[in-house]
Design a protein around this motif. Sequence first.
Motif, PDB file in Angstrom:
ATOM      1  N   GLN A 138     -14.226  11.295  24.084  1.00  0.00           N
ATOM      2  CA  GLN A 138     -13.977  12.572  24.760  1.00  0.00           C
ATOM      3  C   GLN A 138     -14.243  12.454  26.261  1.00  0.00           C
ATOM      4  OE1 GLN A 138     -12.713  15.295  22.983  1.00  0.00           O
ATOM      5  NE2 GLN A 138     -12.598  13.666  21.470  1.00  0.00           N
ATOM      6  N   GLU A 139     -15.317  11.809  26.604  1.00  0.00           N
ATOM      7  CA  GLU A 139     -15.700  11.708  28.010  1.00  0.00           C
ATOM      8  C   GLU A 139     -14.739  10.823  28.811  1.00  0.00           C
ATOM      9  OE1 GLU A 139     -20.532  12.313  27.467  1.00  0.00           O
ATOM     10  OE2 GLU A 139     -19.699  10.301  27.675  1.00  0.00           O
TER      11      GLU A 139
ATOM     12  N   SER B  85     -11.630  10.747  28.830  1.00  0.00           N
ATOM     13  CA  SER B  85     -10.431  11.450  29.316  1.00  0.00           C
ATOM     14  C   SER B  85     -10.734  12.466  30.408  1.00  0.00           C
ATOM     15  CB  SER B  85      -9.738  12.152  28.148  1.00  0.00           C
ATOM     16  OG  SER B  85     -10.579  13.145  27.599  1.00  0.00           O
ATOM     17  N   ILE B  86     -12.000  12.678  30.724  1.00  0.00           N
ATOM     18  CA  ILE B  86     -12.352  13.711  31.708  1.00  0.00           C
ATOM     19  C   ILE B  86     -11.704  13.460  33.072  1.00  0.00           C
ATOM     20  CG2 ILE B  86     -14.272  14.670  33.047  1.00  0.00           C
ATOM     21  CD1 ILE B  86     -15.950  14.584  30.525  1.00  0.00           C
TER      22      ILE B  86
ATOM     23  N   PHE C  33      -8.066  14.538  32.909  1.00  0.00           N
ATOM     24  CA  PHE C  33      -7.939  15.982  32.793  1.00  0.00           C
ATOM     25  C   PHE C  33      -8.250  16.674  34.124  1.00  0.00           C
ATOM     26  CE2 PHE C  33      -7.934  17.239  28.096  1.00  0.00           C
ATOM     27  CZ  PHE C  33      -7.298  16.064  27.726  1.00  0.00           C
ATOM     28  N   GLU C  34      -9.260  16.189  34.829  1.00  0.00           N
ATOM     29  CA  GLU C  34      -9.671  16.857  36.065  1.00  0.00           C
ATOM     30  C   GLU C  34      -8.664  16.671  37.188  1.00  0.00           C
ATOM     31  OE1 GLU C  34     -13.619  15.439  36.858  1.00  0.00           O
ATOM     32  OE2 GLU C  34     -14.536  17.084  35.692  1.00  0.00           O
TER      33      GLU C  34
ATOM     34  N   LEU D 242      -8.018  21.520  23.933  1.00  0.00           N
ATOM     35  CA  LEU D 242      -8.489  22.387  25.011  1.00  0.00           C
ATOM     36  C   LEU D 242      -8.681  23.825  24.558  1.00  0.00           C
ATOM     37  CD1 LEU D 242      -6.415  21.116  28.078  1.00  0.00           C
ATOM     38  CD2 LEU D 242      -8.884  20.905  27.727  1.00  0.00           C
TER      39      LEU D 242
ATOM     40  N   ALA E 245     -19.078  17.493  24.162  1.00  0.00           N
ATOM     41  CA  ALA E 245     -18.287  16.905  25.246  1.00  0.00           C
ATOM     42  C   ALA E 245     -16.908  17.552  25.317  1.00  0.00           C
ATOM     43  CB  ALA E 245     -18.168  15.395  25.048  1.00  0.00           C
ATOM     44  N   ARG E 246     -16.323  17.832  24.156  1.00  0.00           N
ATOM     45  CA  ARG E 246     -15.008  18.495  24.135  1.00  0.00           C
ATOM     46  C   ARG E 246     -15.114  19.915  24.683  1.00  0.00           C
ATOM     47  NH1 ARG E 246     -10.829  17.927  19.215  1.00  0.00           N
ATOM     48  NH2 ARG E 246     -10.751  15.892  20.239  1.00  0.00           N
TER      49      ARG E 246
ATOM     50  N   ASP F 123     -17.334  20.980  26.837  1.00  0.00           N
ATOM     51  CA  ASP F 123     -17.544  20.856  28.284  1.00  0.00           C
ATOM     52  C   ASP F 123     -16.232  20.580  28.999  1.00  0.00           C
ATOM     53  OD1 ASP F 123     -20.238  21.223  27.850  1.00  0.00           O
ATOM     54  OD2 ASP F 123     -20.754  19.089  27.988  1.00  0.00           O
ATOM     55  N   ARG F 124     -15.385  19.794  28.378  1.00  0.00           N
ATOM     56  CA  ARG F 124     -14.097  19.458  28.971  1.00  0.00           C
ATOM     57  C   ARG F 124     -13.187  20.670  29.090  1.00  0.00           C
ATOM     58  NH1 ARG F 124     -10.913  14.897  25.767  1.00  0.00           N
ATOM     59  NH2 ARG F 124     -10.364  16.711  24.506  1.00  0.00           N
ATOM     60  N   GLN F 125     -13.400  21.653  28.233  1.00  0.00           N
ATOM     61  CA  GLN F 125     -12.543  22.841  28.239  1.00  0.00           C
ATOM     62  C   GLN F 125     -12.714  23.702  29.487  1.00  0.00           C
ATOM     63  OE1 GLN F 125     -13.177  25.048  24.627  1.00  0.00           O
ATOM     64  NE2 GLN F 125     -12.147  23.538  23.329  1.00  0.00           N
TER      65      GLN F 125
END
Length: 284
Positions: free
Chosen positions: A103-104, A106-107, A110-111, A127, A157-158, A160-162
């Motif tokens: 998950q981390e 891909s951050i 995504f950002e 997401l 982590a997912r 947080d990514r949202q």
Amino acid sequence: MAPRPTTSAVQEARAAFAARLREIRIEAGLTASDLAARAGWQRSKVSKIEHARQAPTVADVAAWCEHARATDQMPDLVASLHAVEGMWVEWRRLERSGLRRLQEASIPLFERTRSFRIYEVGVIPSLFQTVEYATARMRRIVEFSGVPDDVDQAVQARMDRQRIVRTGDRTFAVVLEEAALYARIGDTEMMASQLAWLITVAGLPSVSLGIIPRGIARTMWSTPGFWIYDDGRVGIETPTARITITQPREIAIYERTFTELSSMAVVGAPARRIITEAISALDC
């Protein structure tokens, strides 16, 4: 036309690259034997590369361009080679250290992405998942694949990514097959909560949610789910691999496919009505 199965997409990319090298050799007026002799290779190496039976190295591509008097094409060829190499990454290698790291990883992508175009057939996009839905999905992955069990950390982590859905200048164009709303991976309460949350996030200014009704007359058949990141990358997840596509020609096909799928989807109130009907059907 829709993208072909993902394994075929990788093979076709390799074959296309090999064909390009062959064209460069022929345009230079070289036989395979000529090129092999100049590069100090066995003739069979040229044949294997041109038939996509052997992947060339960067050094091979550099030598190919040098002896075929095509050094001006080398930067683009090397970029294409890296793109082909990066298309297929085995899940087993990615999952080896647990799902949280996956998950981390891909951050950063995504950002830096400003425009997301997402198509899913049988799952709510990550997401827009609730904690409970994400937990059920990841728990099954752990059970099926036998990877390290760090589900709680991976789900966090997912989640947080949202945050990117509500922060920054980003847009999310999402197209779901109606079947994704009925793919039950947990109990009624969990699924109802997930679908209600989908309605909520669909109301955000940055999100456009379309649902392709099950009974619609189709102009485009369903394909494996895919994500388009801006205009330069397509991501596909299969049971065995994560595939990354960066070739402009292939990206254009996915963009056309997404446009066609979007044209079949309903949005706004009709989409919310389909989701509400799916919630009601949970009690049946």
